[in-house]
Scaffold this motif. Structure first.
Motif, PDB file in Angstrom:
ATOM      1  N   GLY A 263      -2.240  20.912  -7.638  1.00 60.54           N
ATOM      2  CA  GLY A 263      -2.155  20.729  -9.374  1.00 60.54           C
ATOM      3  C   GLY A 263      -1.604  21.996  -9.606  1.00 60.54           C
ATOM      4  N   ASP A 264      -1.354  21.416 -11.322  1.00 60.38           N
ATOM      5  CA  ASP A 264      -0.373  22.801 -11.756  1.00 60.38           C
ATOM      6  C   ASP A 264      -0.285  24.072 -11.732  1.00 60.38           C
ATOM      7  OD1 ASP A 264       1.409  22.747 -14.316  1.00 60.38           O
ATOM      8  OD2 ASP A 264      -0.331  23.810 -15.015  1.00 60.38           O
ATOM      9  N   SER A 265      -1.748  24.921 -11.088  1.00 63.59           N
ATOM     10  CA  SER A 265      -1.794  25.993 -10.654  1.00 63.59           C
ATOM     11  C   SER A 265      -0.706  26.400  -9.637  1.00 63.59           C
ATOM     12  CB  SER A 265      -2.779  26.754 -11.065  1.00 63.59           C
ATOM     13  OG  SER A 265      -4.044  26.254  -9.880  1.00 63.59           O
ATOM     14  N   GLY A 266      -0.516  25.103  -8.834  1.00 66.17           N
ATOM     15  CA  GLY A 266      -0.278  25.440  -7.659  1.00 66.17           C
ATOM     16  C   GLY A 266      -1.195  26.014  -6.578  1.00 66.17           C
TER      17      GLY A 266
ATOM     18  N   ALA B  52       0.898  -1.322   0.136  1.00 68.64           N
ATOM     19  CA  ALA B  52       0.386  -0.355   0.044  1.00 68.64           C
ATOM     20  C   ALA B  52       0.954   1.122   0.033  1.00 68.64           C
ATOM     21  CB  ALA B  52      -1.430  -0.069   0.690  1.00 68.64           C
ATOM     22  N   VAL B  53       0.580   2.208  -0.056  1.00 63.69           N
ATOM     23  CA  VAL B  53       0.901   3.521  -0.419  1.00 63.69           C
ATOM     24  C   VAL B  53       0.424   4.406   0.240  1.00 63.69           C
ATOM     25  CG1 VAL B  53       0.226   3.769  -2.577  1.00 63.69           C
ATOM     26  CG2 VAL B  53       2.382   5.444  -1.531  1.00 63.69           C
ATOM     27  N   ARG B  54       0.337   5.728   0.821  1.00 67.64           N
ATOM     28  CA  ARG B  54      -0.600   6.743   1.181  1.00 67.64           C
ATOM     29  C   ARG B  54       0.566   8.242   1.236  1.00 67.64           C
ATOM     30  NH1 ARG B  54      -0.812   5.260   7.773  1.00 67.64           N
ATOM     31  NH2 ARG B  54       1.363   6.285   8.823  1.00 67.64           N
ATOM     32  N   TYR B  55      -0.789   8.686   1.049  1.00 68.99           N
ATOM     33  CA  TYR B  55       0.444  10.252   1.139  1.00 68.99           C
ATOM     34  C   TYR B  55      -0.668  11.746   2.206  1.00 68.99           C
ATOM     35  CZ  TYR B  55       1.041  15.450  -0.792  1.00 68.99           C
ATOM     36  OH  TYR B  55       0.754  16.342  -0.809  1.00 68.99           O
ATOM     37  N   ALA B  56       0.142  12.200   3.082  1.00 71.42           N
ATOM     38  CA  ALA B  56      -0.119  13.171   3.490  1.00 71.42           C
ATOM     39  C   ALA B  56      -0.793  12.757   4.903  1.00 71.42           C
ATOM     40  CB  ALA B  56      -0.827  14.791   3.023  1.00 71.42           C
ATOM     41  N   TRP B  57      -0.673  11.392   6.118  1.00 71.60           N
ATOM     42  CA  TRP B  57      -1.546  10.998   6.115  1.00 71.60           C
ATOM     43  C   TRP B  57      -0.733  10.949   7.919  1.00 71.60           C
ATOM     44  CZ3 TRP B  57      -5.501   7.930   4.057  1.00 71.60           C
ATOM     45  CH2 TRP B  57      -6.120   7.528   5.234  1.00 71.60           C
ATOM     46  N   LYS B  58      -1.022  12.701   8.193  1.00 73.05           N
ATOM     47  CA  LYS B  58      -0.047  12.892   9.240  1.00 73.05           C
ATOM     48  C   LYS B  58      -1.618  14.043   9.790  1.00 73.05           C
ATOM     49  CE  LYS B  58       4.681  11.940   8.776  1.00 73.05           C
ATOM     50  NZ  LYS B  58       4.559  12.333   7.413  1.00 73.05           N
ATOM     51  N   ASP B  59      -1.303  14.182  10.845  1.00 70.20           N
ATOM     52  CA  ASP B  59      -2.555  15.202  11.396  1.00 70.20           C
ATOM     53  C   ASP B  59      -2.264  16.889  10.366  1.00 70.20           C
ATOM     54  OD1 ASP B  59      -2.750  17.706  13.347  1.00 70.20           O
ATOM     55  OD2 ASP B  59      -2.850  16.150  15.023  1.00 70.20           O
ATOM     56  N   TRP B  60      -0.946  17.288  10.928  1.00 74.80           N
ATOM     57  CA  TRP B  60       0.051  18.258  10.730  1.00 74.80           C
ATOM     58  C   TRP B  60       1.015  18.239   9.068  1.00 74.80           C
ATOM     59  CZ3 TRP B  60      -0.384  23.059  13.807  1.00 74.80           C
ATOM     60  CH2 TRP B  60       0.546  24.205  13.278  1.00 74.80           C
ATOM     61  N   PRO B  61       1.626  17.903   8.029  1.00 75.72           N
ATOM     62  CA  PRO B  61       2.059  17.207   7.051  1.00 75.72           C
ATOM     63  C   PRO B  61       2.434  18.074   6.583  1.00 75.72           C
ATOM     64  CG  PRO B  61      -0.473  17.081   5.734  1.00 75.72           C
ATOM     65  CD  PRO B  61      -0.728  18.090   7.945  1.00 75.72           C
ATOM     66  N   CYS B  62       2.439  19.108   6.687  1.00 74.67           N
ATOM     67  CA  CYS B  62       3.304  19.993   5.925  1.00 74.67           C
ATOM     68  C   CYS B  62       3.398  21.318   6.214  1.00 74.67           C
ATOM     69  CB  CYS B  62       3.224  20.223   4.220  1.00 74.67           C
ATOM     70  SG  CYS B  62       1.586  20.869   3.962  1.00 74.67           S
ATOM     71  N   ASP B  63       3.562  22.613   5.773  1.00 77.02           N
ATOM     72  CA  ASP B  63       3.639  24.010   7.100  1.00 77.02           C
ATOM     73  C   ASP B  63       3.137  24.546   5.762  1.00 77.02           C
ATOM     74  OD1 ASP B  63       5.890  23.840   8.088  1.00 77.02           O
ATOM     75  OD2 ASP B  63       7.664  24.009   7.541  1.00 77.02           O
ATOM     76  N   PHE B  64       2.759  26.002   6.007  1.00 78.37           N
ATOM     77  CA  PHE B  64       1.472  26.419   4.954  1.00 78.37           C
ATOM     78  C   PHE B  64       2.092  27.027   3.741  1.00 78.37           C
ATOM     79  CE2 PHE B  64      -0.684  30.660   3.540  1.00 78.37           C
ATOM     80  CZ  PHE B  64      -1.907  30.573   4.170  1.00 78.37           C
ATOM     81  N   LYS B  65       1.215  26.085   3.276  1.00 79.02           N
ATOM     82  CA  LYS B  65       0.505  26.093   1.793  1.00 79.02           C
ATOM     83  C   LYS B  65       2.013  25.560   0.494  1.00 79.02           C
ATOM     84  CE  LYS B  65      -2.804  29.812   0.276  1.00 79.02           C
ATOM     85  NZ  LYS B  65      -2.940  30.842   0.094  1.00 79.02           N
ATOM     86  N   ALA B  66       2.520  24.332   1.282  1.00 77.06           N
ATOM     87  CA  ALA B  66       3.932  24.078   1.292  1.00 77.06           C
ATOM     88  C   ALA B  66       3.947  22.467   1.490  1.00 77.06           C
ATOM     89  CB  ALA B  66       4.804  24.485   2.047  1.00 77.06           C
ATOM     90  N   CYS B  67       2.765  21.583   0.473  1.00 74.44           N
ATOM     91  CA  CYS B  67       2.618  20.513   0.942  1.00 74.44           C
ATOM     92  C   CYS B  67       3.701  20.018  -0.487  1.00 74.44           C
ATOM     93  CB  CYS B  67       0.952  19.850   0.331  1.00 74.44           C
ATOM     94  SG  CYS B  67       0.439  19.340   2.509  1.00 74.44           S
ATOM     95  N   PRO B  68       3.836  19.192  -0.744  1.00 77.51           N
ATOM     96  CA  PRO B  68       4.658  18.742  -1.854  1.00 77.51           C
ATOM     97  C   PRO B  68       4.164  18.353  -2.952  1.00 77.51           C
ATOM     98  CG  PRO B  68       5.695  17.403   0.002  1.00 77.51           C
ATOM     99  CD  PRO B  68       4.386  17.807  -0.016  1.00 77.51           C
ATOM    100  N   VAL B  69       3.049  18.245  -3.614  1.00 80.38           N
ATOM    101  CA  VAL B  69       2.268  18.089  -4.360  1.00 80.38           C
ATOM    102  C   VAL B  69       0.596  18.826  -4.881  1.00 80.38           C
ATOM    103  CG1 VAL B  69       1.053  15.617  -6.028  1.00 80.38           C
ATOM    104  CG2 VAL B  69       2.938  15.471  -4.205  1.00 80.38           C
TER     105      VAL B  69
END
Length: 500
Positions: A475-478, A456-473
């Motif tokens: 859409g094209d527009s960001g 299995a694979v999962r993405y952003a499976w944390k309470d606080w997965p990233c900083d403000f508007k700084a997740c790794p993925v």
């Protein structure tokens, strides 16, 4: 129960009509917005038994309807009225008259949930500047239900906190930020009146907003925790009284309370509540509110930065009926604002209450425009996997749209197993660093699986997965973040997972 319900009707009639005068129900008032065509607005109120009531609509168009007070209540369904105004609405009998002034016709949205929906305009980032803009939106009209519980379903509100009003900075400061900003952004796009009905309460679980019917579908008829609001007590007093109102749709921000209460049932209780609200508003309005009215919601933001608890990630997944995105076959005509990339580590109201409600409302607006108004060129979904390929060394994820990627060593995780069984939140997960990416693909390393296979694979499976508007993925527009997901290799028929 029948005796108790009778007492409630008597008390409500005494409260609203004991002087023998005609009156409108509590949530009708000057400056209100009624639902525009093609739907038909419903008007109702209280009056002396058997009196004839004439309801006049006067303004750009006129209507006149005659009804009889039955059981202490009169009710009228207007013919469709196009967006605009102002109108006066007068209910008149031989003994008294009640009048509503400055009434507009447009779209009426119900705003529900717990504390992040209750979060006030005065508390958000740039509150002064945002409130100063209120004078530019005289046709966006708010209304706020007062906080009250009831053990039984009530026909009318116990109390109104804020009657319908033309927005001013002073009064709007006490109103829901997400609700107001959503309405304001919708007005910017539609350019006709928007009515906003706030009915929410901090710290409440979904069970408190659900009818007994809805709870029975999920085996949740009984409240099991004395520290949690009792089942249906807000439904009874703050939603059920509104059912006669014709509405366009609803938006919802809730789920934090269920991270610690009936968490595993939320994939049933939340969709069941939506289904039940739709049915109840449709019947209550005499079929005027659509049976599948649009329902938007905010996927949970963040709470504790270094938490390893799966409560928030699990609720985010359950908010989509364990699908990862909406609309989906279980949750049709819904739309979702992903908010896990909008943390606020310095919020004076606690980190569970991020102050950036502008992006939340904007993302909800995109969903409403696409799902409700059928604007085909409006992107409202972040990227989601359409195919996963796995080898002994790598996992290749193909997304359903062009993506914008930044490197991460641990936002993706893999579950390693040699048995034909799905992995869950309680399984052992290992970081899967991003190795490289293309226009719509990401390659992950599976080196940490060693002798086992990736199950299995999962993405952003944390309470606080990233900083403000700084997740790794994104859409094209960001602008739109990818929602969290968990996808099993052994999911069975229809799986998007392919192996080499």
């Amino acid at each position: 129960m029948a005796v108790t319900l009778c007492v409630v009707f008597i008390l409500l009639f005494f409260f609203h009509g004991s002087d023998g005068n005609l009156s409108f129900a509590s949530y009708y008032g000057d400056h209100m917005v009624l639902q525009k065509s093609p739907d038909r607005a419903v008007l109702w109120g209280f009056g002396p038994e058997s009196e004839q009531v004439t309801v006049f609509l006067s303004g750009p168009v006129t209507q006149k309807t005659l009804v009889t007070v039955t059981g202490g209540i009169w009710r009228v369904t207007l013919d469709p009225v196009d967006a605009g105004g102002p109108y006066n609405v007068t209910a008149s009998s031989w003994s008294s008259t009640a009048t509503l002034t400055d009434v507009l016709f447009g779209d009426v949205w119900l705003c529900g949930g717990q504390s992040n929906m209750y979060f006030k305009m005065s508390q958000i980032f740039n509150a002064s500047e945002e409130l100063a803009l209120s004078a530019k939106y005289p046709h966006v009209r708010p209304f706020m239900v007062a906080l009250n519980r009831s053990e039984i379903e009530l026909p009318d509100l116990i109390q109104v906190e804020l009657p319908w009003f033309e927005p001013t900075a002073t009064v709007l400061a006490e109103f829901s930020a997400v609700c107001w900003l959503f309405g304001r952004y919708m007005y910017d796009n539609l350019n006709y009146p928007i009515g906003l009905v706030e009915s929410c309460w901090g710290g409440t679980p979904v069970e408190a907003w659900s009818s007994t019917r809805a709870l029975q579908k999920c085996g949740l008829e009984k409240t099991e925790d004395s520290h949690i609001e009792k089942n249906s007590v807000m439904w009874n007093s703050m939603i059920h009284p509104l059912l006669n109102m014709t509405i366009k749709g609803a938006i919802w921000y809730q789920g934090e309370a269920n991270a610690v209460y009936h968490q595993d049932n939320y994939n049933c209780s939340f969709p069941a509540m939506i289904d039940d609200w739709r049915m109840a508003f449709h019947l209550g309005s005499g079929g005027q509110t659509a049976l599948d009215f649009p329902f938007g919601f905010v996927q949970l933001s963040t709470y504790q930065k270094h938490s390893t608890d799966d409560g928030f990630p699990n609720i985010r997944w359950h908010q989509t009926a364990d699908t990862g995105f909406v609309p989906n076959p279980r949750m049709k005509k819904t739309f979702m604002a992903v908010a896990l990339d909008l943390p606020d580590g310095t919020s004076p109201y606690g980190t569970i209450h991020p102050r950036d409600k502008q992006d939340v409302a904007y993302r909800l607006t995109l969903g409403a425009r696409a799902v409700v108004d059928n604007e085909r060129d409006v992107p409202f979904l972040g990227p989601f996997p359409s195919q996963i390929l796995s080898t002994q060394m790598y996992v290749y994820i193909t997304y359903d749209q062009t993506i914008s990627v930044t490197p991460s060593k641990n936002i993706f995780e893999i579950c390693c197993s040699g048995i034909w069984a799905p992995c869950g939140p309680g399984s052992l997960w290992f970081p899967a660093p991003i190795i490289q990416w293309g226009p719509n693909t990401i390659q992950l390393s599976t080196a940490l699986c060693q002798v086992s296979e990736v199950a299995a694979v999962r993405y952003a499976w944390k309470d606080w997965p990233c900083d403000f508007k700084a997740c790794p993925v994104y859409g094209d527009s960001g602008i739109l973040p990818a929602p969290p997901f968990i996808i099993n290799r052994f999911a069975g028929k229809g799986s998007i997972w392919k192996s080499y």
